[in-house]
Design a protein around this motif. Sequence first.
Motif, mmCIF file in Angstrom:
data_model
loop_
_atom_site.group_PDB
_atom_site.id
_atom_site.type_symbol
_atom_site.label_atom_id
_atom_site.label_comp_id
_atom_site.label_asym_id
_atom_site.label_seq_id
_atom_site.Cartn_x
_atom_site.Cartn_y
_atom_site.Cartn_z
ATOM 1 N N CYS A 1 0.868 -1.188 0.000
ATOM 2 C CA CYS A 1 0.000 0.000 0.000
ATOM 3 C C CYS A 1 0.905 1.237 0.000
ATOM 4 O O CYS A 1 1.583 1.513 0.997
ATOM 5 N N ASP B 1 0.146 4.342 0.121
ATOM 6 C CA ASP B 1 -0.269 5.399 1.036
ATOM 7 C C ASP B 1 0.348 5.197 2.423
ATOM 8 O O ASP B 1 0.657 6.172 3.115
ATOM 9 N N ARG C 1 2.298 15.336 0.047
ATOM 10 C CA ARG C 1 0.851 15.349 0.256
ATOM 11 C C ARG C 1 0.280 16.748 0.022
ATOM 12 O O ARG C 1 -0.846 16.897 -0.450
ATOM 13 N N TRP D 1 3.133 7.057 -5.789
ATOM 14 C CA TRP D 1 1.934 7.455 -5.038
ATOM 15 C C TRP D 1 1.288 8.705 -5.649
ATOM 16 O O TRP D 1 0.076 8.770 -5.801
ATOM 17 N N THR E 1 -0.092 7.799 -9.173
ATOM 18 C CA THR E 1 -0.776 6.493 -9.235
ATOM 19 C C THR E 1 -0.128 5.574 -10.273
ATOM 20 O O THR E 1 -0.809 4.956 -11.095
#
Length: 511
Positions: free
Chosen positions: A20, A22, A32, A98, A101
């Motif tokens: 993952c 994230d 972010r 991230w 994507t």
Amino acid sequence: MSGYIKGKIDTKQYNLIPVCYDEMISEDNPVRVLDAFVDSLDMKKLDFKNSDRKNNIAGRPSYNPKDLLKLYLYGYFNGIRSSRKLAKECERNIEVFWLLTELKPDFRTIANFRKDNINNMKYVFKEFSLLCDSLNLIGKEIVAIDGSKFKANNGRRKNYTKGKLEKQIKYYEENIQKYIDILDKEDLEETDSKININKTELQKKIQEAKQRIEELEEIKKEVEKNGEISLTDPDAKHMKANNNGTDISHNVQIAVDSKEHLVVAIDVTSSPADQGQLANMALKSKDELKVDKLTVLADKGYWEGNNLRKCKENNITTIVSAPKESGKIGFRKSDFKYSKENDWYICPNGEKLVKSKGKKLVYKNPKGCKECPLKCKCTKNKKGRSISVTENEEILRENEQRQLDNMELYKKRQMIVEHVFGTVKRALGYTYLLLRGHEKVKGESFMHFLIYNIKRVCKIINIKDIIEAINAKKKEFTREVFQVNSFLASYIIFRNYFKSKMSIASSYLNC
């Protein structure tokens, strides 16, 4: 036991639990902020290419401009500006995985995005400035202005001045003469064994030198018109740079707000000197901050009467350092006291210098200077000392006195604006420009100082709080759009209803 800390995974074994991304990006990671900020932008409103796919459905789908903007902001944030290097980061960088994507655009797509949309970076810069304003990070009272030279994408050999051209033309003419002399000598001796230079090669060199002289003569015509010419980047000029050196550069001007040292206005000029940029940058700052009055700090490079007058007319208070008067021996202009009531100057000996008749504003007293005991310290002119002034003399005197009265405030100028250039050039590595031409260089400069502002805000405010502010601003914008759309929908319904009633009434009348 080996005594070393061992890794947690076997790189040759498949993971049973999916990765993952994230969870791999910490909550306080600035990436972010970049993601949330770009997601909050209306790319269609900002006029980014391919921002609206509704009118361009033919062919292969393009990349979302938000994704490519995220990639560029991330690259500049980490000192990576090359499109090829950014393409590599898409292959190996977890933060980029991230952020995008796991999209992997090729370097040409990345480079074309910057080429096609660089002029829109000023709108992105303004959007972030609005965010900073909502976070109460901009004081809107005092700004400091300064300029710095950034190396242009133009080599020294591709820059020409009149003196440089004359030297090069002279060099090629001397070479031609030297080759002709060798050919004449060879013809006289009538032998090929003593001279190892081929006639054909010499004639070729002569022809090449003549062609080069013709090219230089064409460039010389342009230089005579413009004073200087750069072939690669026509807007770049030869300027004095840091450490008493010179380079082919652009002069980048910025205005920095005094509260949290955030950049609020940017411009790029081909002028090597800052003189003449004070009013331009002050008015830009006032317009960006949307205020009625403003105080501006600047060094002596911005001292110019017409600019100071223009600032005063636009309710801008200037605190600009006056340049030192030339001359080490004798009395200077500052030693003569001006009487505003009587409109005259009083010299160190107590004599009055009055305004003379004529077009120029000159104050003098030939009779008083004739027998003055201090004349040798004052002037060598037989007619005596004269004081020349300009039409902006009163404004210059006002500014000079204001600067003396606010020395503590003026000393803060360096801390407000000069460290910004130091951070951008040394910490971020933006000592040179990649793009060419005024507009593209300006867009690249907006990118540089946008990244500076983002880094600065991330140091001042917690990352989570910044993201919350971005999301709140985004919700507010969405609510406004919804209200506008609701109003338009109501208007369309009412209009259609009204049209239908009118058509019924019209048909009834016709019957």
